[in-house]
Motif scaffolding. Structure first.
Motif, PDB file in Angstrom:
ATOM      1  N   ASP A 173       0.838  -1.195   0.000  1.00 23.76           N
ATOM      2  CA  ASP A 173       0.000   0.000   0.000  1.00 23.76           C
ATOM      3  C   ASP A 173       0.876   1.250   0.000  1.00 23.76           C
ATOM      4  O   ASP A 173       0.931   1.985   0.990  1.00 23.76           O
ATOM      5  N   PRO A 174       1.601   1.498  -1.106  1.00 24.00           N
ATOM      6  CA  PRO A 174       2.521   2.634  -1.134  1.00 24.00           C
ATOM      7  C   PRO A 174       1.830   3.985  -0.931  1.00 24.00           C
ATOM      8  O   PRO A 174       2.425   4.887  -0.328  1.00 24.00           O
ATOM      9  N   GLU A 175       0.585   4.127  -1.396  1.00 22.55           N
ATOM     10  CA  GLU A 175      -0.126   5.394  -1.189  1.00 22.55           C
ATOM     11  C   GLU A 175      -0.503   5.577   0.280  1.00 22.55           C
ATOM     12  O   GLU A 175      -0.505   6.689   0.796  1.00 22.55           O
ATOM     13  N   GLY A 176      -0.826   4.487   0.950  1.00 25.89           N
ATOM     14  CA  GLY A 176      -1.183   4.554   2.362  1.00 25.89           C
ATOM     15  C   GLY A 176       0.020   4.688   3.284  1.00 25.89           C
ATOM     16  O   GLY A 176      -0.123   5.115   4.435  1.00 25.89           O
ATOM     17  N   PHE A 177       1.204   4.308   2.779  1.00 24.45           N
ATOM     18  CA  PHE A 177       2.419   4.356   3.586  1.00 24.45           C
ATOM     19  C   PHE A 177       3.541   5.051   2.810  1.00 24.45           C
ATOM     20  O   PHE A 177       4.570   4.441   2.511  1.00 24.45           O
ATOM     21  N   PRO A 178       3.345   6.335   2.481  1.00 27.21           N
ATOM     22  CA  PRO A 178       4.432   7.050   1.794  1.00 27.21           C
ATOM     23  C   PRO A 178       5.617   7.224   2.746  1.00 27.21           C
ATOM     24  O   PRO A 178       5.519   6.946   3.945  1.00 27.21           O
ATOM     25  N   ALA A 179       6.719   7.705   2.205  1.00 30.73           N
ATOM     26  CA  ALA A 179       7.959   7.846   2.993  1.00 30.73           C
ATOM     27  C   ALA A 179       7.731   8.646   4.277  1.00 30.73           C
ATOM     28  O   ALA A 179       8.217   8.266   5.347  1.00 30.73           O
TER      29      ALA A 179
END
Length: 195
Positions: A173-179
């Protein structure tokens, strides 16, 4: 007459680069002798000169992955102790596109390593080394009074478990867990440990 050693070394580097390209593009499932030969623009026979079979190819791919992980750009710890521990965690996480790609490959390697005793043993040693690095920072933070006293080995296992769980969530979930969110979660986790 055999080719000069420099030719052999150069060819081996090219084969390793082809292994990496296939691995990065297709993961471990797509890593075959034929795929490496195609990426190299050579015959499968050339590749089998370096790897007798899939198992040796996968072992080599894991070695390349470990070397690339060790030499990738990293955050430098500005201070020892808890700051160094934070830096270790940030260096593991998929905070950049390159780090995300590297983590996808590592996660993809787990299935392969779990099904082969030698690869399993090698992966187990890799994780032991990571925990040892974390333990060193934890013990330093404990000596400095930044973390409470306690079992540093157990805490290193907890820290690595948190970090790998965050890696998996960020990959799926890259959008839910950005840097920025990953960094905030690390900071919150470390604050809770310091209490």
């Amino acid at each position: 007459m055999s080719p000069p050693r420099t030719d052999h070394d150069s060819r081996r580097r090219k084969v390793s680069e082809a292994v990496w390209r296939v691995l990065a593009e297709h993961g471990f499932q797509g890593l075959t002798l034929r795929a490496v030969a195609a990426a190299l623009g050579a015959s499968t026979g050339l590749v089998t000169h370096y790897f007798a079979g899939k198992r040796e190819l996968v072992a080599h791919a894991l070695d390349i992955l470990e070397a690339r992980t060790a030499h990738r750009p990293r955050h430098a710890a500005p201070a020892p102790g808890l700051t160094a521990l934070r830096t270790h965690l940030l260096n593991i996480l998929p905070l950049t596109p390159d780090a995300a790609a590297m983590n996808r490959i590592w996660v993809g390697s787990w299935d392969v390593a779990l099904s082969d005793p030698d690869l399993f043993a090698a992966q187990r040693l890799r994780y032991a080394r990571i925990r040892a690095d974390l333990r060193e920072s934890i013990q330093d933070a404990q000596r400095r009074g930044e973390l409470p006293d306690g079992d540093a080995d157990r805490l290193a296992a907890t820290v690595l478990s948190f970090t790998h769980g965050l890696v998996v969530q960020a990959l799926f979930d890259p959008e839910g867990f950005p840097a920025a969110s990953q960094t905030e979660l690390v900071d919150g986790f470390l604050t809770a440990l310091a209490r």
